[in-house]
Design a protein around this motif. Sequence first.
Motif, PDB file in Angstrom:
ATOM      1  N   GLU A 191       1.398   6.044  -1.201  1.00  0.00           N
ATOM      2  CA  GLU A 191       1.917   7.120  -0.386  1.00  0.00           C
ATOM      3  C   GLU A 191       2.950   7.942  -1.136  1.00  0.00           C
ATOM      4  O   GLU A 191       3.602   7.462  -2.050  1.00  0.00           O
ATOM      5  CB  GLU A 191       2.484   6.566   0.920  1.00  0.00           C
ATOM      6  N   HIS A 215       0.840  -1.204   0.000  1.00  0.00           N
ATOM      7  CA  HIS A 215       0.000   0.000   0.000  1.00  0.00           C
ATOM      8  C   HIS A 215       0.875   1.254   0.000  1.00  0.00           C
ATOM      9  O   HIS A 215       0.622   2.199  -0.745  1.00  0.00           O
ATOM     10  CB  HIS A 215      -0.934   0.004   1.216  1.00  0.00           C
ATOM     11  N   LYS A 216       1.902   1.226   0.809  1.00  0.00           N
ATOM     12  CA  LYS A 216       2.819   2.373   0.885  1.00  0.00           C
ATOM     13  C   LYS A 216       3.493   2.604  -0.468  1.00  0.00           C
ATOM     14  O   LYS A 216       3.593   3.739  -0.931  1.00  0.00           O
ATOM     15  CB  LYS A 216       3.863   2.126   1.971  1.00  0.00           C
TER      16      LYS A 216
END
Length: 163
Positions: free
Chosen positions: A159, A154-155
Motif C-alpha cells: 500500500e 500486506h499493507k
Amino acid sequence: MYLIKTPEGQQAFKERHADLSQRLRSAFLLFDGNRSLAQVLDATAALGIGKDDILGLVEKGWLEEKAQATESSAAKAESLTAVSAMVPAELDAQSVVRRYQKAYPMAATITGGLGLKGFRLNLAVEAAMGYAQLVELAPRIREAVGDKAYAPLHKALFEAEAT
C-alpha cells in the motif's frame, strides 16, 4: 519413475548436509529427470544404494517426481504473476528500501510465530535479501497464517506510504 533435485535438495547438497552421505551424494547427482530410478539404482549398485535410500531423499523433499516439478513450476509462475500485479508500478529506490525495512521484521515475526510448522518459511523470510524476494514470499505467508494475520504485512509491502 523419473526424479529430479528440488531447490531444498540442491541446498542440502551444497551445504554437505549430514543426512546426505558421500554415497548418497553420488546417487543424488545422477537424478536429472532423464534417468529413471531403476537406471540410477543400477549405476549405484556397487555403492550399496537401495530404493529405500532414494525414497528417504524423496521424503525429505530433496528429490521429487519430474511430473510434480513441472506442475509446481507452473504454479510458481502463476503466483509470481499475481504478486507482480500487486506491486505498485512506480516505486523509487528509497521507497523500496523503506518498505523492505518495515516489512521484514513483520514477516519474520509472523512466520516465527508458526513454530515448527512454519520453520522453512521462516528460513526463507530470513534469507530474503530485498523487497522483491519478500514480495515473492508474500503469497506463501498469507496462505500459512490467513488473511487477518497477514493484513499488516500486506499493507507494509503493497500500500501507498503516508507522506
